[in-house]
Structures are given as C-alpha cells and as structure tokens.
Design a protein around this motif. Structure first.
Motif, short mmCIF file in Angstrom:
data_model
loop_
_atom_site.label_atom_id
_atom_site.label_comp_id
_atom_site.label_asym_id
_atom_site.label_seq_id
_atom_site.Cartn_x
_atom_site.Cartn_y
_atom_site.Cartn_z
N LEU A 1 0.71 -1.65 0.16
CA LEU A 1 0.18 -0.15 0.40
C LEU A 1 0.94 1.89 0.17
O LEU A 1 0.59 1.95 -0.49
CB LEU A 1 -1.19 -0.54 0.88
N THR B 1 2.69 15.15 -12.58
CA THR B 1 1.86 16.39 -13.00
C THR B 1 2.11 17.42 -12.69
O THR B 1 2.90 18.36 -13.48
CB THR B 1 0.97 15.01 -13.08
N LEU C 1 1.34 6.70 -6.52
CA LEU C 1 0.72 7.56 -6.65
C LEU C 1 1.24 9.12 -7.27
O LEU C 1 0.87 10.57 -6.99
CB LEU C 1 -0.85 7.74 -6.09
N SER C 2 1.43 10.03 -5.46
CA SER C 2 1.62 10.64 -5.17
C SER C 2 2.90 11.49 -5.65
O SER C 2 3.02 12.29 -6.40
CB SER C 2 2.59 10.95 -3.20
N THR D 1 0.95 4.53 -2.46
CA THR D 1 0.52 5.34 -2.29
C THR D 1 1.96 6.71 -2.63
O THR D 1 1.36 7.44 -3.23
CB THR D 1 -0.11 6.28 -1.01
N MET E 1 1.33 12.45 -8.82
CA MET E 1 0.42 13.62 -9.27
C MET E 1 1.52 14.61 -8.70
O MET E 1 1.29 16.20 -9.43
CB MET E 1 -0.68 13.87 -7.50
N VAL E 2 2.70 15.11 -7.90
CA VAL E 2 3.17 15.86 -7.85
C VAL E 2 3.74 16.11 -8.55
O VAL E 2 4.83 17.57 -9.76
CB VAL E 2 4.35 15.31 -6.51
#
Ligand code: NA
Ligand code: NA
Lengths: 305, 438, 182
Positions: free
Chosen positions: C103, C117, C110-111, C107, C114-115
C-alpha cells in the motif's frame, strides 16, 4: 454547447445582471447554447480570470480589464485618472479608434469583447472632504488601481495597498484617512458608517473603470452562426442596460451616503483639471514610459470628445 | 451526469484515497485531478499549478505562520511553566486547584497562540508531570491538557478562524472577537467539571495544590508580565489603528521572538532553529492543505457539485434546527478524520450558503464549527493534540487519554447547545466592538 | 496513531542517494524558514513605515505574499522529510507488514505521479510568464516569473524527496508510512 462564465461579484450586482441578460437571451434563442455563470469568485479568483480566458480554459468573464495590465500594459489606460469625464463620454470611448486599438491587443491574446461598460467611483474621507489634490496631502490613502496610486502619491498622499473589503476596518481603526473605490463598493462595504465626507461621481469624476464582458475569441468563432448571432443580440441588449445601471449606481451611492448623514462634496471643473494636470505628470507619464506604443494610445484616448 | 450523484462519487473517492494513508493535501490533489480529467478533460490539469499558486496568493494567509511562531517561540521557553506556576500558587485552597490552574494557563496561552498543538505542548510539558506527581489520575491529567489545548483555535488569535474568514470572506477581526466569550465559557465548563470530579472522587483534600506563602505568591507575578505585554501589544495593534488583523500577526510573532530571546535567553542558534523548524513544519503543512483544498473546491465548483448541493438542501424544506443538527453531525465526523483547516476549506463553500439561507449568522456559525473542530483535535484517528500528549507522556496509553477527555468533549457539546440557545454568546462582543453586522 | 510525532524523520541509512536528497531537502527547509522570517521582518517594517513615518508602502504587501507562497512550496520537501504532512493511517496500521508495504509503495507512486504532473504544468506556467514578460499589475510591477519560479523548484524538490522515500521503502531502509514494526 455549454459555456462557462466567471466573475467576482454577487447575484445582485449590476455586472452579474449583465451576464445574466446575455445568458437568458441566448437560452431564449434556443440555439443549443447554455451559459453557466459562476459568480462570487466561485470558480476563479478575480485577478486570475484573464489567463485561463486567453488560453481557452474559461469561455467568458466580466472583468475589470486593468487587472490584466501586467500582461498587456495598454490595458492600464482603461483605469486612468481623468481620461473619462462621465458615462456618456465613456459610451463614446467604447465606439472610438482608441477602443479599436485596445481590442486589437485583446485579439492578440485570443480575447474579444461582447459587452462594453464603464463603472464610476469617488472618494471618501474619514474626517475631511477630498475634492482637490491639496486635500490628500499627508493622508494615508487606499486607491483602486495603480494609476490612481501614482497620482495620489504625486499629490503627497501615502499609499497603503489593501483589498476593498479591508477598507471598512482600516478606516474604523484609523489605519486609513481616505479611500477611493467604485460607487458600488462604497455602498456594499458600508463605508458610509465610517466617513465624514463623500465625493461621488457626478458631472466631473476622476475614477472610471472599464469592466467589459469578455469571451475567448476561438471559442466564439467555433460556434455556429445562429449561436454567434444569439450571443451578439444578447450582448447588445445587455450593453444598453449596463450603461443605464452604471448611471443609476452613482446616484444610488450618493443617496445612501446622504441618508447616513454623510456630507456630500462636489468636484468642480477646476478641481478636475488640477487632478488631470497632476495625472499627466505622474500616472500618464509612468504609463508612457512602460508601454511601447503608450504615447499613441494615450493620444487616441485623449482625442475622444 | 447528475451533479448530486457526482458529488456522492467524489465523497466516496475522497474517503478511499484519504484512508489509503496518503497525506491529506496530496490526497485532495489526487481526487481533484482524477475528477477533473474524467469530467473536464485533460486540459484542466494545465490549470492546477496556477490554481494552487492562486489559492496561496492572499495576504491574510501570512498570519498563519506568524501566529504559529508566536505560540512555538514562547512554548520553547519556560514561560508556559511560569504561567502555570503562578496560577497554581494562587489556587492552593481550591480542591482540584492544579487542574484548574492548568486549564487557566491553557486559556491564557491560547490568547497568544493561533494553533492548538502549540498550546497543548506549552502547558502540558510542565502540567502533566506535575499533576501525575500530585496524585491526579493519568486520564484527568492528560484529558484536561488535551482539551484545554484545543482552546488555541477558539480564543483569538486563531489559525482556523483566519482560514474561515478567507474562505467565506467574513471579517477576521470580527471572527476573533466572536471566539472570546465562547472560549471563556468553555474554560468555565472545563473547570466546573474538573472541580466536580475532584470533589466526587473523595480525594478533594489530597488533590488541593501545595501550600505557598503570600510572599511566594507575589514573587511570581512579575514573571506573568511578558504574557500580558504580548497580549496587550497585539490587541493594541489590532484594534488601535496600528495595523490590520493580518498584519498584527507579524507584530505578535516579532514580540514573542524578542521576549523569548531577551527575557528567557533563547539565544542559542540551535534552540532558535528548533523554534523555526517546528513553526515551518506546521505552517507549511497547513498552507499546503489550504492550497490543495483550494484545488479541490475548484473541482467541486467546476463540476457544479457545490452549487447543486446547496440548491438541493434549499429544496428540502426541513426545520432549520434539524438542518443545524445535521450540519453538526457532519462536521463532527469530518473532524474525526481531517485536520480543522481541511474541513473548513472543503465544507465552508458548500455549507455557508445553506447556513445563511436558513437564517444563521456566519460569524456565529464559525464558532460552532470551531468547537466541532476542537472535538476532532482530541479524537482519533487524526487528533493532533493526542500526538502532542503522546510526545509529552509516552507512557499514558491512548485509551486513557481518550477516556480522560470524554467529559471535556461533553462540555464542548454542551457549549454548542448553549450557543444555539443563546447566539448572543458569540455575536455580542463583535457587535459591541465593531458595530452590528449587516 | 498517525505519523506526526516530532521525533520521526525519514531514514537514509548508508544509501548515498537518500543522504544527498535528505541534505537537499534540509537546505530547502532552511530557505523556507528564512523566507518566513523575512516575511515577519518586512511586515513589521511596513507597519513602521506607515504608522510611524506616515509614508507609502508600495512593495511590502506583495513581497510578503510571494515570500509566504515560496516558503510553502519550497518547504514541501523538508516537511515531507520530517513526516510533517498529516495523513490518516488507520488502514495502514491495521494491515499486516507485507500489505502495508505494498500500500505504501502504491500511495507513494501515486503521490509522485501527482507531483510530477503538477511539476510539468507548473514549469509550463512559469515559462509562459517568463516568455511573455508578465508583470504584476501594481506600482511595484514585479516580473512574475520570479515568484512563479517557486512552483517548478518547490514541486521538483518535493518530487525528489518523495522518490527518495519510495526508494527507502523498496530497499527496506525505512518502514512503510514511517510506522514502527508491530
Ligand atoms: Na488562540
Ligand atoms: Na480527529
């Protein structure tokens, strides 16, 4: 098709009503075009609307054009002291070669005007009336717009920058001695509770701000002919309404201040000319210095009778 | 898709993402990005950095790090201990006087700090060990400090009130004043409960504080002066025409740093760095949530979810108090999981139109909301004050702290009920000082 | 309990990459703290100039706003290193170690996405302002690429620290979510 229109004011503001007229007219025309209005900065903050508009991420906005003066210095002319004398003069400016030149700048950013409109404003003093340049010397003032700050500083006032929503508090605690903003802000922020004297826009007024309804040009051109026609028809109707309401707002603010027991001062022609002479040396000069074709643009604006 | 259905989808996705253990701010950004890509197209991603930057582009946000510096600089000196000791010496005759002294110290400290964890740490460092030494049960010692610390966001200055003021465009000066009377009310309720429970436990004699001579009592008073100087200085700057409320925070931060350095000899660069490091950590954490929650609310507004929910509630035609009850339950649950700033920023744009349409005062509502957030601060799983207590007294179990703070939670709920019955508790002072609002 | 105890800090072990990234993030933290202190000083100077000297304050408000924004963005990496970004770790705590690790890797990835992008579009936005010579619409008229620079720089450093955290979890140098083994 759905279009998104963003602005910073509440539902009962004249600028919202202008947007609403266009939206309603377009809906009534039944051309498969839907304008969704986002009021009170619920989508974009006031000063952050121009960039998404010019990049096509926002379709329409009602915007004080001078907010984008940092991107297009020419826009600073749309909030210049003494350039507009009254609302009828403002209406003539909208149809002039000066406005054509401004619209050319907008076209470069892929932006076009649907509804032209100017709103006026005045001065309020905590203890004394503000009519001539001599009245502001040594006072802590808040001014609406860069050019006004430059002019007031030239008259010897000290400038404190803050949002119009902070004026009330700053006046109450004595941080500010006087302020300049639009007639509607003076009323909506209840400045009449804090001041002794109000100088509303009347026969002579210094503060006029151009606040058109803008649209992304490519988005407009991508619409069908029917849709474009419906938009333009709605815009025409809205523009007439805008001019009438703009005149009423000044009178309304005068009435509200008068009823609150605030002294009402008038700016004379002589006061106006004194301010304008001062502005020539300060704000106009600064504008010409920082704008490539500033001289030409200024002459165009000043040549409108 | 129907915006209400979309709203439900956003809610479910947010819960899933936030419970995955990702940080709250990044979680909000991830959910926002996901929904923007699906329903607004890839191009809306271009806007995200600009919106993130724009949400921070606000002068009032300056006061967040400032009010945090105020608290943490004073907390790193022995000022908290002085304050607590002074109160204790004057409360020797009161059974349970030590708890009362601690709560009083929390309230006074809250008047200097904008955040709850700082208040909790400043008083708890001295108060918890002392109370345990004198025979107070662990639960009472930890619970009273955890709860007393939450006053940091109700008694002005308050970081959450600033955020509320920004999100709803209400006057921060007015919001600060609105927190004063409810804050005092909570202190009184907390103290009343402490006294009652001490008396009931039958240990009243044992649990009175030590005995002090009058000389000792007067001797300590000068050590409370720096506190008074800071509070008076800040109040004068804020309401005396020197500065706007947002600017005042800087005066407070400077005053506190100077007093910490000059009076409490916080000279060592290493110690100063600890103050700055802790302030930076808490400020950046809060400001990043402010920015990310801003992107989240852009997404909600852009997909027309905010507007549809407000409209939908408007058509429900329920009794306004039933509505207020439901809003409180919602806030309480949200507060269990999210830090106050995130709850306020996410909920305010949706709740405020509903609240004002139902005829409630937004200033009054800010106080109710803040007390709900205070409860969240001392409840798992994200209860910031619990971590602070855990740091001070690692040997007290989480369960003991929780059970100890339950009666104080009851006091807070009672305070909300009282506020509903007598809204004047919140609105009287701001109206008195700043005139009646529209 | 969630990861917010002040003692916890990302572990680097002997891994040179992790140590270097940790050092960069710490440096960013100092810069961020210095910016906050400057904001305090400038605000006090502004109040003094206005209240005591009754003079104009032209640049202070704007400078302070940009300093606080930059402090936030540039401080992100350091706060990540200090595990100062609050999270809800109810589920991670309830999971067995293996699942918790999976997990955490998920995560963190994914973080980072996101950052990353945001970093990309943040860079584009900065470049746009730089190329067009945008200024703020005030008398001070600051060139906007300067404050906007904190977007690519801050997000870039943040991404770097997140990548380091991911590497630390994968290589077993640090525990997933910074939680101690049960
Ligand atoms: Na406080
Ligand atoms: Na909680």
């Amino acid at each position: 098709t759905d279009l998104r229109l963003s602005h910073q004011w509440s539902d009962n503001d004249v600028r919202h009503k202008v947007a609403k007229i266009v939206a309603d007219e377009v809906a009534a025309a039944d051309v498969d075009l839907d304008i969704r209005i986002f009021p009170t900065q619920s989508l974009f903050k006031a000063r952050e609307q121009y960039t998404p508009l010019s990049r096509g991420q926002l379709d329409m906005t009602v915007l004080p054009l001078s907010y984008a003066g940092g991107q297009q210095p020419a826009y600073n002319l749309t909030l210049m002291p003494g350039l507009v004398k009254n609302h009828d003069h403002a209406a003539r400016l909208n149809e002039s070669p000066f406005m054509d030149a401004i619209e050319e700048k907008m076209a470069g950013d892929d932006v076009m005007v649907l509804v032209h409109g100017y709103l006026a404003g005045g001065f309020a003093g905590k203890d004394e009336c503000i009519t001539s340049p001599a009245d502001v010397e040594g006072k802590q003032m808040r001014a609406a717009g860069k050019a006004f700050e430059q002019m007031l500083a030239g008259a010897g006032a000290s400038i404190a920058s803050m949002a119009s929503s902070e004026i009330y508090n700053a006046m109450q605690t004595g941080v500010l001695d006087a302020a300049n903003t639009s007639s509607s802000s003076f009323v909506s922020y209840r400045i009449y509770e804090q001041v002794a004297c109000y100088t509303p826009a009347s026969d002579y007024a210094l503060w006029f701000m151009y606040q058109p309804l803008l649209m992304n040009k490519s988005t407009f051109e991508g619409l069908s002919e029917d849709q474009q026609a419906a938009l333009l028809a709605g815009a025409e109707k809205a523009q007439d309404f805008y001019l009438e309401e703009a005149k009423k707002e000044d009178a309304e603010s005068r009435r509200v201040f008068e009823e609150a027991g605030v002294e009402i001062a008038e700016m004379t022609e002589e006061d106006f000319n004194n301010w304008r002479d001062l502005a020539r040396k300060t704000s106009y000069q600064a504008f010409v210095d920082e704008t490539p074709d500033g001289e030409t643009l200024l002459d165009l604006a000043l040549s409108v009778e | 898709m129907d915006p209400l259905l979309l709203g439900a989808l956003v809610a479910i996705s947010s819960i899933l993402v936030l419970f995955s253990g990702v940080s709250v701010a990044l979680g909000l950004l991830i959910v926002s990005a996901g929904f923007l890509i699906i329903f607004d197209g890839m191009r809306s991603l271009e806007l995200m950095p600009e919106i993130l930057f724009g949400k921070l582009d606000n002068f009032a946000l300056l006061s967040i790090p400032m009010f945090i510096i105020m608290g943490s600089s004073i907390a790193s000196t022995r000022a908290g201990a002085d304050l607590y000791e002074a109160l204790e010496r004057w409360l020797t005759r009161v059974p349970g006087g030590l708890v009362v002294a601690n709560l009083g110290a929390c309230a006074l400290f809250a008047a200097m700090s904008g955040s709850s964890p700082a208040t909790c740490a400043a008083i708890g460092k001295m108060g918890i060990p002392e109370m345990r030494k004198r025979g107070y049960p662990d639960g009472v010692a930890a619970g009273s400090i955890a709860a007393g610390g939450t006053l940091g966001i109700l008694i002005p200055p308050s970081v959450t009130m600033i955020v509320y003021g920004i999100a709803t465009e209400t006057s921060i000066g007015r919001l600060f004043l609105a927190g004063v009377v409810p804050g005092l009310l909570l202190v009184v309720l907390f103290m009343a409960w402490s006294l009652y429970s001490t008396w009931k436990s039958g240990n009243a004699q044992v649990l009175s504080a030590g005995s002090y001579t009058w000389r000792e009592r007067f001797e300590i008073l000068p050590r409370v002066l720096p506190f008074l100087a800071i509070i008076v200085g800040v109040l004068y700057a804020m309401y005396g025409g020197v500065a706007t409320p947002s600017e005042t925070a800087a005066v407070g931060a400077l005053l506190c740093l100077l007093i910490a350095m000059i009076i409490y000899r916080l000279w060592n660069p290493r110690d100063l760095w600890v103050v700055l490091r802790d302030s930076t950590r808490e400020s950046v954490m809060i400001l990043f949530i402010v920015a990310a929650a801003g992107v989240f609310s852009y997404m909600l507004s852009s997909l027309f979810i905010t507007q549809s929910i407000a409209e939908w509630i408007g058509t429900l035609d329920v009794n306004r108090w039933v509505l207020m009850g439901a809003v409180n339950v919602f806030l309480l649950i949200a507060g269990f999981f999210l830090p106050p700033v995130a709850v306020i920023l996410m909920a305010a744009p949706i709740l405020l139109p509903i609240i004002t349409t139902a005829g409630f005062d937004p200033i009054w509502f800010a106080v109710v909301l803040t007390i709900n957030m205070e409860i969240g601060l001392i409840s798992p799983p994200v209860g910031l004050n619990l971590y602070v207590i855990n740091g001070i007294a690692p040997d007290i179990s989480l369960k003991t702290i929780l059970v100890g703070s339950l009666p104080f939670v009851a006091c807070m709920i009672l305070a909300i009920v009282l506020l509903c019955l007598f809204p004047g508790l919140a609105t009287w002072l701001p109206n008195l000082v700043m005139g009646v609002a529209l | 309990m969630a990861s917010h105890s002040s003692a916890s800090i990302a572990r680097a072990g002997g891994n040179p990459f992790l140590r270097i990234v940790g050092a960069i993030s710490t440096l960013a933290g100092w810069v961020s703290a210095a910016m906050i202190v400057s904001a305090v000083a400038i605000t006090c100077q502004m109040i003094f100039v206005r209240f005591a000297l009754n003079k104009s304050t032209v640049w202070q408000t704007e400078a302070v706003i940009y300093l606080v924004i930059a402090a936030t963005l540039i401080g992100l990496a350091y706060v990540q290193r200090l595990r100062g970004h609050v999270n809800v770790d109810l589920i991670p705590l309830a999971l067995p170690m293996r699942a918790r690790r999976v997990l955490c890797i998920f995560t963190l990835s994914l973080s980072i996405a996101m950052v990353g992008t945001m970093l990309w579009y943040g860079y584009e936005f900065w470049h746009f302002a730089w190329e067009r010579g945008w200024k703020s619409d005030t008398v001070w008229g600051v060139r906007l690429w300067i404050p906007y620079l904190s977007l690519p720089v801050g997000l870039g450093l943040f991404a770097l620290q997140l990548i380091a955290d991911l590497v630390a979890v994968i290589t077993g140098v640090d525990n997933p979510f910074g939680l101690e083994d049960i």
